[in-house]
Write a protein that holds these residues in place. Sequence first.
Motif, PDB file in Angstrom:
ATOM      1  N   SER A   1      14.986   3.443  12.597  1.00  0.00           N
ATOM      2  CA  SER A   1      15.361   2.377  11.668  1.00  0.00           C
ATOM      3  C   SER A   1      14.395   2.354  10.484  1.00  0.00           C
ATOM      4  O   SER A   1      13.515   1.496  10.399  1.00  0.00           O
ATOM      5  N   PRO A   2      14.510   3.310   9.554  1.00  0.00           N
ATOM      6  CA  PRO A   2      13.577   3.368   8.417  1.00  0.00           C
ATOM      7  C   PRO A   2      13.670   2.136   7.528  1.00  0.00           C
ATOM      8  O   PRO A   2      14.754   1.608   7.284  1.00  0.00           O
ATOM      9  N   LYS A   3      12.505   1.679   7.059  1.00  0.00           N
ATOM     10  CA  LYS A   3      12.421   0.493   6.217  1.00  0.00           C
ATOM     11  C   LYS A   3      11.684   0.811   4.918  1.00  0.00           C
ATOM     12  O   LYS A   3      11.085   1.872   4.763  1.00  0.00           O
ATOM     13  N   LYS A   4      11.727  -0.154   3.999  1.00  0.00           N
ATOM     14  CA  LYS A   4      10.929  -0.073   2.778  1.00  0.00           C
ATOM     15  C   LYS A   4       9.726  -0.990   2.972  1.00  0.00           C
ATOM     16  O   LYS A   4       9.876  -2.188   3.230  1.00  0.00           O
TER      17      LYS A   4
ATOM     18  N   LYS B   1       4.829   6.564   6.375  1.00  0.00           N
ATOM     19  CA  LYS B   1       5.581   7.666   5.788  1.00  0.00           C
ATOM     20  C   LYS B   1       5.906   8.719   6.841  1.00  0.00           C
ATOM     21  O   LYS B   1       7.007   9.277   6.867  1.00  0.00           O
ATOM     22  N   GLY B   2       4.940   8.982   7.716  1.00  0.00           N
ATOM     23  CA  GLY B   2       5.170   9.970   8.760  1.00  0.00           C
ATOM     24  C   GLY B   2       6.266   9.560   9.727  1.00  0.00           C
ATOM     25  O   GLY B   2       6.958  10.410  10.292  1.00  0.00           O
ATOM     26  N   ALA B   3       6.414   8.239   9.918  1.00  0.00           N
ATOM     27  CA  ALA B   3       7.450   7.741  10.822  1.00  0.00           C
ATOM     28  C   ALA B   3       8.817   7.682  10.156  1.00  0.00           C
ATOM     29  O   ALA B   3       9.816   7.405  10.816  1.00  0.00           O
ATOM     30  N   GLY B   4       8.853   7.928   8.838  1.00  0.00           N
ATOM     31  CA  GLY B   4      10.137   7.963   8.148  1.00  0.00           C
ATOM     32  C   GLY B   4      10.419   6.801   7.226  1.00  0.00           C
ATOM     33  O   GLY B   4      11.516   6.695   6.671  1.00  0.00           O
ATOM     34  N   HIS B   5       9.437   5.913   7.025  1.00  0.00           N
ATOM     35  CA  HIS B   5       9.639   4.768   6.145  1.00  0.00           C
ATOM     36  C   HIS B   5       9.314   5.137   4.698  1.00  0.00           C
ATOM     37  O   HIS B   5       8.586   6.097   4.431  1.00  0.00           O
ATOM     38  N   ASP B   6       9.837   4.344   3.769  1.00  0.00           N
ATOM     39  CA  ASP B   6       9.493   4.495   2.355  1.00  0.00           C
ATOM     40  C   ASP B   6       8.368   3.513   2.045  1.00  0.00           C
ATOM     41  O   ASP B   6       8.382   2.376   2.535  1.00  0.00           O
ATOM     42  N   VAL B   7       7.387   3.937   1.247  1.00  0.00           N
ATOM     43  CA  VAL B   7       6.177   3.130   1.071  1.00  0.00           C
ATOM     44  C   VAL B   7       5.832   2.947  -0.402  1.00  0.00           C
ATOM     45  O   VAL B   7       5.871   3.895  -1.190  1.00  0.00           O
TER      46      VAL B   7
ATOM     47  N   GLN C   1       6.768  -5.990  -9.339  1.00  0.00           N
ATOM     48  CA  GLN C   1       6.943  -4.711  -8.652  1.00  0.00           C
ATOM     49  C   GLN C   1       7.630  -4.898  -7.299  1.00  0.00           C
ATOM     50  O   GLN C   1       8.438  -4.057  -6.891  1.00  0.00           O
ATOM     51  N   LEU C   2       7.319  -5.994  -6.620  1.00  0.00           N
ATOM     52  CA  LEU C   2       7.973  -6.265  -5.338  1.00  0.00           C
ATOM     53  C   LEU C   2       9.468  -6.514  -5.536  1.00  0.00           C
ATOM     54  O   LEU C   2      10.301  -6.007  -4.772  1.00  0.00           O
ATOM     55  N   LYS C   3       9.804  -7.289  -6.549  1.00  0.00           N
ATOM     56  CA  LYS C   3      11.216  -7.591  -6.803  1.00  0.00           C
ATOM     57  C   LYS C   3      11.982  -6.327  -7.192  1.00  0.00           C
ATOM     58  O   LYS C   3      13.162  -6.174  -6.858  1.00  0.00           O
ATOM     59  N   HIS C   4      11.306  -5.424  -7.882  1.00  0.00           N
ATOM     60  CA  HIS C   4      11.952  -4.170  -8.266  1.00  0.00           C
ATOM     61  C   HIS C   4      12.100  -3.236  -7.067  1.00  0.00           C
ATOM     62  O   HIS C   4      13.128  -2.574  -6.891  1.00  0.00           O
ATOM     63  N   TYR C   5      11.084  -3.207  -6.212  1.00  0.00           N
ATOM     64  CA  TYR C   5      11.083  -2.292  -5.066  1.00  0.00           C
ATOM     65  C   TYR C   5      11.924  -2.821  -3.900  1.00  0.00           C
ATOM     66  O   TYR C   5      12.516  -2.046  -3.154  1.00  0.00           O
ATOM     67  N   GLN C   6      11.965  -4.148  -3.739  1.00  0.00           N
ATOM     68  CA  GLN C   6      12.742  -4.794  -2.672  1.00  0.00           C
ATOM     69  C   GLN C   6      12.312  -4.339  -1.266  1.00  0.00           C
ATOM     70  O   GLN C   6      13.107  -3.795  -0.485  1.00  0.00           O
ATOM     71  N   PRO C   7      11.047  -4.569  -0.897  1.00  0.00           N
ATOM     72  CA  PRO C   7      10.599  -4.134   0.437  1.00  0.00           C
ATOM     73  C   PRO C   7      11.171  -5.009   1.547  1.00  0.00           C
ATOM     74  O   PRO C   7      11.503  -6.181   1.334  1.00  0.00           O
ATOM     75  N   ASP C   8      11.270  -4.423   2.735  1.00  0.00           N
ATOM     76  CA  ASP C   8      11.665  -5.181   3.920  1.00  0.00           C
ATOM     77  C   ASP C   8      10.458  -5.877   4.544  1.00  0.00           C
ATOM     78  O   ASP C   8      10.593  -6.927   5.175  1.00  0.00           O
ATOM     79  N   TYR C   9       9.279  -5.260   4.377  1.00  0.00           N
ATOM     80  CA  TYR C   9       8.036  -5.809   4.913  1.00  0.00           C
ATOM     81  C   TYR C   9       6.925  -5.637   3.882  1.00  0.00           C
ATOM     82  O   TYR C   9       6.908  -4.660   3.132  1.00  0.00           O
ATOM     83  N   ILE C  10       5.993  -6.602   3.887  1.00  0.00           N
ATOM     84  CA  ILE C  10       4.802  -6.492   3.054  1.00  0.00           C
ATOM     85  C   ILE C  10       3.589  -6.488   3.974  1.00  0.00           C
ATOM     86  O   ILE C  10       3.421  -7.384   4.802  1.00  0.00           O
ATOM     87  N   PHE C  11       2.760  -5.467   3.828  1.00  0.00           N
ATOM     88  CA  PHE C  11       1.554  -5.318   4.642  1.00  0.00           C
ATOM     89  C   PHE C  11       0.326  -5.763   3.843  1.00  0.00           C
ATOM     90  O   PHE C  11       0.201  -5.460   2.661  1.00  0.00           O
TER      91      PHE C  11
END
Length: 274
Positions: free
Chosen positions: A16-19, A59-65, A83-93
Amino acid sequence: MINIKKEEISTFRTKSPKKIAIIYPPYGSIDNEPGLKVVKDNYGIFPSLSLLYVAGCAKGAGHDVLFLDVNATLISKDEVLNQLKHYQPDYIFYTITTYQLKENLDWLIELKKSYPCSVVVGGVHMGIYPEETMRHKEIDVGFIGECDVMDYEAFSKVPGIIYRKEEKTYKTKSSPVLMNVDNAHLPATQLYALYLKEFQHDYWREFVKNPKSQIAIQRPGCTMPDEEIQAYCKQAYLEFYYRPNYVFKALLRVKSFSELMRSVKVAFQMRSSG
């Protein structure tokens, strides 16, 4: 529970790859600063290898970062939000530190108000105060230990985390200890555009591949020569170790004349070098 062996971490791939957006907040001197303010303010910028390691695992697990080093670029919260609104991440670390917890929380709380998505935190602090940190409702997930396994299909199956569900928090079993770092992902230093742009090469990746290399570590933004930084550090050590209260307690611990002479010799050497 995801059953993954230590040697398989580098080959793990999520279904389940995420951004994922990874943010390194400002890191400066604060009230009750445990370090030297003059050094902290002028030491320069190092890549955050801890967060770049997280990025490498993701990235190694297949997510976009997306990696945002606010400490290095000094961009505003508004620019980060854009930048967050443009990128639209599913999670913020975010990385969380104990003595800058208030400042870290201010950042993630304000950003979550404007961009409400799941917030994930990690760092040494989470290994010490996981339950206490999760009392802040803005935090959804905390990594306790390493962030080796990056899977978000079901948090209850991910080892080594604490997560929130319906106003309650739950801890999963401990994550496996990585005994051989060669089985881990390299930090995603290629995401560190600022450093690469200024120095034209990826020092950290080159060093990992050849630890005997003689490439000098450079510090973007450093306003002090090494000699001046060392002088300030020596001055601070002298002021700390020559406090009357500290000297008195040190003398109380002396149990023999030879030990006293060694202590006097060390003190004299410190004073001479300072």
